[in-house]
Design a protein around this motif. Structure first.
Motif, PDB file in Angstrom:
ATOM      1  N   GLU A   1       0.011  54.204  33.446  1.00 20.94           N
ATOM      2  CA  GLU A   1       0.625  54.587  34.711  1.00 20.94           C
ATOM      3  C   GLU A   1       1.590  55.743  34.466  1.00 20.94           C
ATOM      4  O   GLU A   1       2.243  55.792  33.423  1.00 20.94           O
ATOM      5  N   PRO A   2       1.715  56.662  35.428  1.00 20.81           N
ATOM      6  CA  PRO A   2       2.724  57.705  35.253  1.00 20.81           C
ATOM      7  C   PRO A   2       4.128  57.082  35.299  1.00 20.81           C
ATOM      8  O   PRO A   2       4.431  56.295  36.184  1.00 20.81           O
ATOM      9  N   SER A   3       4.948  57.411  34.336  1.00 21.54           N
ATOM     10  CA  SER A   3       6.311  56.874  34.261  1.00 21.54           C
ATOM     11  C   SER A   3       7.232  57.706  35.134  1.00 21.54           C
ATOM     12  O   SER A   3       7.279  58.921  35.014  1.00 21.54           O
ATOM     13  N   GLU A   4       7.977  57.022  35.989  1.00 22.46           N
ATOM     14  CA  GLU A   4       8.944  57.701  36.842  1.00 22.46           C
ATOM     15  C   GLU A   4      10.287  57.858  36.139  1.00 22.46           C
ATOM     16  O   GLU A   4      11.115  58.664  36.547  1.00 22.46           O
ATOM     17  N   LEU A   5      10.477  57.072  35.099  1.00 25.19           N
ATOM     18  CA  LEU A   5      11.723  57.106  34.344  1.00 25.19           C
ATOM     19  C   LEU A   5      11.389  56.845  32.880  1.00 25.19           C
ATOM     20  O   LEU A   5      10.640  55.919  32.573  1.00 25.19           O
ATOM     21  N   ILE A   6      11.912  57.684  31.989  1.00 28.85           N
ATOM     22  CA  ILE A   6      11.681  57.515  30.562  1.00 28.85           C
ATOM     23  C   ILE A   6      13.029  57.320  29.885  1.00 28.85           C
ATOM     24  O   ILE A   6      13.925  58.149  30.023  1.00 28.85           O
ATOM     25  N   LEU A   7      13.143  56.204  29.181  1.00 25.90           N
ATOM     26  CA  LEU A   7      14.375  55.868  28.479  1.00 25.90           C
ATOM     27  C   LEU A   7      14.163  56.012  26.974  1.00 25.90           C
ATOM     28  O   LEU A   7      13.055  55.844  26.479  1.00 25.90           O
ATOM     29  N   PRO A   8      15.228  56.306  26.247  1.00 28.11           N
ATOM     30  CA  PRO A   8      15.101  56.487  24.795  1.00 28.11           C
ATOM     31  C   PRO A   8      14.763  55.186  24.080  1.00 28.11           C
ATOM     32  O   PRO A   8      14.983  54.093  24.602  1.00 28.11           O
ATOM     33  N   ALA A   9      14.268  55.333  22.873  1.00 23.09           N
ATOM     34  CA  ALA A   9      13.975  54.176  22.025  1.00 23.09           C
ATOM     35  C   ALA A   9      15.267  53.481  21.624  1.00 23.09           C
ATOM     36  O   ALA A   9      16.347  54.086  21.613  1.00 23.09           O
ATOM     37  N   GLN A  10      15.153  52.229  21.273  1.00 24.97           N
ATOM     38  CA  GLN A  10      16.298  51.415  20.854  1.00 24.97           C
ATOM     39  C   GLN A  10      17.080  52.088  19.727  1.00 24.97           C
ATOM     40  O   GLN A  10      18.303  52.069  19.713  1.00 24.97           O
ATOM     41  N   GLU A  11      16.379  52.705  18.796  1.00 22.40           N
ATOM     42  CA  GLU A  11      17.034  53.284  17.624  1.00 22.40           C
ATOM     43  C   GLU A  11      17.459  54.737  17.813  1.00 22.40           C
ATOM     44  O   GLU A  11      17.929  55.382  16.869  1.00 22.40           O
ATOM     45  N   ALA A  12      17.341  55.275  19.026  1.00 20.03           N
ATOM     46  CA  ALA A  12      17.727  56.662  19.281  1.00 20.03           C
ATOM     47  C   ALA A  12      19.195  56.898  18.941  1.00 20.03           C
ATOM     48  O   ALA A  12      20.042  56.024  19.146  1.00 20.03           O
TER      49      ALA A  12
END
Length: 92
Positions: free
Chosen positions: A64-75
């Motif tokens: 699905e197209p992501s409307e919101l992208i969050l960083p990885a846990q280890e970012a």
């Protein structure tokens, strides 16, 4: 709303939950601006945990197209700083 956590996959999240997540996002933005690494880590962990808790995971094969992208846990703080817009990670 479809939210992607980098390196983990996607979850479906009700739009009404953004208000709650925006509070954590505002805290995260302030901590990044201060360069407060320990507080940044706690808040990023809390934000991602809340998204996982509130969201319904999509199957791994769903694209699905992501409307919101969050960083990885280890970012790192610097990596997240590069992802920020004027509103933080979450618009609104």
């Amino acid at each position: 709303m479809i939210v992607r956590i980098m390196g983990e996959g996607q979850v479906r999240l009700e739009d009404g939950r953004l208000t709650e997540l925006n509070k954590l996002d505002d805290e995260l933005l302030a901590e990044i601006e201060k360069g407060d690494g320990p507080a940044f880590r706690r808040t990023l962990d809390a934000l991602l945990a809340r998204v996982r808790e509130l969201g319904v995971p999509l199957p791994d094969d769903a694209l699905e197209p992501s409307e919101l992208i969050l960083p990885a846990q280890e970012a790192t703080l610097d990596e997240v700083r590069e992802l920020l817009s004027d509103d933080g990670l979450i618009p609104g």
